[in-house]
Design a protein around this motif. Structure first.
Motif, short mmCIF file in Angstrom:
data_model
loop_
_atom_site.label_atom_id
_atom_site.label_comp_id
_atom_site.label_asym_id
_atom_site.label_seq_id
_atom_site.Cartn_x
_atom_site.Cartn_y
_atom_site.Cartn_z
N ASN A 345 82.39 18.97 105.49
CA ASN A 345 81.40 17.97 105.87
C ASN A 345 80.02 18.34 105.34
O ASN A 345 79.85 19.32 104.61
N ARG A 346 79.03 17.55 105.74
CA ARG A 346 77.68 17.75 105.21
C ARG A 346 77.08 19.08 105.63
O ARG A 346 76.39 19.74 104.86
N LYS A 347 77.36 19.51 106.88
CA LYS A 347 76.85 20.80 107.33
C LYS A 347 77.45 21.93 106.50
O LYS A 347 76.72 22.84 106.07
N GLN A 348 78.73 21.85 106.25
CA GLN A 348 79.38 22.88 105.43
C GLN A 348 78.88 22.83 103.99
O GLN A 348 78.72 23.86 103.34
N ALA A 349 78.62 21.60 103.50
CA ALA A 349 78.13 21.47 102.12
C ALA A 349 76.74 22.08 101.99
O ALA A 349 76.42 22.74 100.99
N ARG A 350 75.88 21.86 103.00
CA ARG A 350 74.54 22.47 102.96
C ARG A 350 74.64 23.99 102.99
O ARG A 350 73.92 24.68 102.26
N ALA A 351 75.55 24.50 103.85
CA ALA A 351 75.71 25.95 103.93
C ALA A 351 76.22 26.52 102.62
O ALA A 351 75.77 27.58 102.16
N ASN A 352 77.16 25.81 101.97
CA ASN A 352 77.71 26.28 100.70
C ASN A 352 76.65 26.25 99.60
O ASN A 352 76.56 27.18 98.78
N VAL A 388 68.69 29.70 103.94
CA VAL A 388 68.78 30.95 103.17
C VAL A 388 69.09 32.11 104.11
O VAL A 388 69.93 32.97 103.80
N ARG A 389 68.40 32.18 105.23
CA ARG A 389 68.64 33.27 106.18
C ARG A 389 70.10 33.30 106.64
O ARG A 389 70.76 34.34 106.66
N ASP A 390 70.62 32.09 107.00
CA ASP A 390 72.01 32.01 107.44
C ASP A 390 72.97 32.37 106.30
O ASP A 390 74.02 33.00 106.53
N ALA A 391 72.64 31.95 105.08
CA ALA A 391 73.52 32.22 103.93
C ALA A 391 73.56 33.71 103.62
O ALA A 391 74.61 34.25 103.24
N VAL A 392 72.42 34.39 103.75
CA VAL A 392 72.41 35.84 103.51
C VAL A 392 73.29 36.55 104.54
O VAL A 392 74.09 37.44 104.18
N LYS A 393 73.18 36.15 105.80
CA LYS A 393 74.01 36.75 106.84
C LYS A 393 75.50 36.51 106.53
O LYS A 393 76.33 37.42 106.67
N HIS A 394 75.82 35.28 106.11
CA HIS A 394 77.20 34.95 105.79
C HIS A 394 77.69 35.76 104.59
O HIS A 394 78.82 36.27 104.57
N GLY A 395 76.82 35.89 103.57
CA GLY A 395 77.19 36.65 102.38
C GLY A 395 77.45 38.11 102.68
O GLY A 395 78.39 38.71 102.14
N VAL A 396 76.65 38.69 103.57
CA VAL A 396 76.86 40.08 103.95
C VAL A 396 78.16 40.20 104.75
O VAL A 396 78.96 41.12 104.53
N ARG A 397 78.37 39.26 105.67
CA ARG A 397 79.56 39.31 106.53
C ARG A 397 80.84 39.17 105.71
O ARG A 397 81.86 39.82 106.00
#
Length: 427
Positions: A345-352, A388-397
């Motif tokens: 969905n759109r939320k997932q697309a923004r996160a990606n 960006v902050r959330d994406a960095v956390k996700h990338g590290v995880r």
């Protein structure tokens, strides 16, 4: 000249003039300006006003009788016409629950798996310039050629008749161009009625016109009909899409036309409202379809109530009776004009999108801090500092980013091998 003007012409004959002075009179009490003359004039004016009021009441009563006669005649004519029409419509025979339950239950069938039940109606609601015509053309190609719809959904092709399209919006040359680009093979299976500039011709509220449409659609052996789009048709018929009675009236005539012509399923394409994500207009518009399809664009997080960017990603979802397809992203191949649905969905697309930006930035700028990545994101549409902050956390995880201590207690990030692989695949 009105009746009252004519009355004014003749009523002077009823006026009693003041008496003439006698031979011995020194002063005529009815001389102009005398008290007696003024009293006489006031009485005369009052009498004249009373006579005029009486005449007005007489004329009103006569006109009322005339209008009542016209209304009674019109009502009687309408009742007689309705009776004649009712005699042409067969009344269905009722069935008991016992007999109904005794009949074999047919398994649920779909024209398009999971999206469109057989014998069902669909309303495709789309935001402004979201690609509803392209989706309609993809739907047409799937119906006549049997290709999976949106690259994923099995289609039961229309093999017992044809597909019809009533187009109220596109110019005929543009319609030709866009459908040619679809590369449809079974072109004889598609019948088109381009009505731009002559939408009034689809006047299904006029019984004689409606019956001519029934004959034409039946002769063309249309089994699936697509009306694209609804708004201009309602406008041409002096109907208001915001008024439930007008919507009910149109769809009653539309459904009757399709049923009498042998059409099994219909799609009606309609616009969404300004900044909205539901079909524009009266609530009864959502009562008509068995399934609703929605085509929307990614919203601007800085302006969530405004119109989305025309170049923003598109998303599709569907729900209704035995229909529940979660929102997923639509991709577009500009060479073939093919659409394809993918989950997310759109939320997932923004996160990606934010994650891809982060991985790409870190690849070009090893040992980047979160603040440096956030500062760079301000130049990119659709990526926010929080994203960006959330994406960095996700990338590290997920192991896409490695973290090292930096100056002033900062964290520095570099791309790992899984991160390089994720960047290449773009998920």
């Amino acid at each position: 000249m009105t009746d009252l003007d004519e009355w004014d012409r003749w009523e002077g004959f009823d006026t009693v003039p003041p008496p003439e002075p006698g031979p011995g009179d020194q002063t005529n009490p009815f001389d102009q300006g005398s008290p007696e003359h003024e009293a006489w004039q006031r009485q005369e004016d009052a009498d004249k006003a009373e006579r005029r009021a009486i005449r007005q009441r007489q004329l009103l009563a006569a006109e009322t009788d005339r209008q009542l006669t016209l209304l009674r005649a019109r009502t009687a004519a309408q009742q007689q016409f309705n009776a004649e029409q009712a005699g042409m419509v067969p009344v269905p025979v009722g069935i008991s629950l016992t007999d109904l339950l005794a009949q074999p239950i047919e398994p649920a069938r779909y024209r398009i798996d999971g999206l469109w039940p057989r014998r069902g109606n669909v309303m495709l609601s789309a935001q402004y310039k979201a690609g509803k015509t392209t989706m309609r053309d993809n739907l047409v190609r799937s119906l006549v050629d049997g290709e999976p719809f949106l690259g994923n959904y099995h289609v039961e092709p229309v093999d017992n008749g044809r597909v019809g399209v009533i187009d109220s919006e596109m110019a005929e040359n543009k319609l030709q161009e866009w459908l040619r680009d679809q590369g449809i093979h079974n072109t004889d299976q598609l019948i088109l009625w381009p009505l731009r500039g002559r939408v009034r011709a689809f006047d299904v509220l006029n019984e004689s016109v409606r019956l001519r449409w029934v004959e034409q659609i039946k002769a063309a052996e249309i089994r699936v009909m697509i009306l694209d789009v609804l708004g201009p048709v309602l406008g041409a018929l002096d109907l208001d899409e915001n008024k439930n009675p007008d919507v009910i009236r149109f769809f009653a005539a539309f459904d009757a036309t399709m049923a009498e012509a042998g059409v099994e399923e219909t799609v009606v394409v309609h616009h969404m409202g300004h900044g909205a994500e539901r079909s524009r207009g009266a609530s009864r518009l959502r009562d008509w379809p068995d399934a609703e399809w929605r085509l929307v664009r990614q919203k601007d997080e800085d302006n969530p109530y405004g119109d989305a960017d025309p170049s923003a990603p598109r998303f599709f979802s569907a729900f209704g009776r035995d229909v529940d397809v979660r929102e997923g992203q639509i991709t577009f191949d500009s060479l073939t004009r093919r659409l394809r649905y993918a989950e997310g969905n759109r939320k997932q697309a923004r996160a990606n999108a934010a994650l891809m930006f982060v991985l790409g930035f870190v690849k070009e700028h090893p040992s980047a801090s979160v603040r440096a990545i956030q500062d760079a994101s301000q130049l990119v549409d659709g990526v926010t500092r929080d994203g960006v902050r959330d994406a960095v956390k996700h990338g590290v995880r997920e192991g896409f980013l490695a973290v090292a201590d930096g100056p002033n207690r900062s964290n520095l990030h570099t791309l790992t091998a899984p991160g390089f692989a994720a960047l290449r695949s773009d998920f």
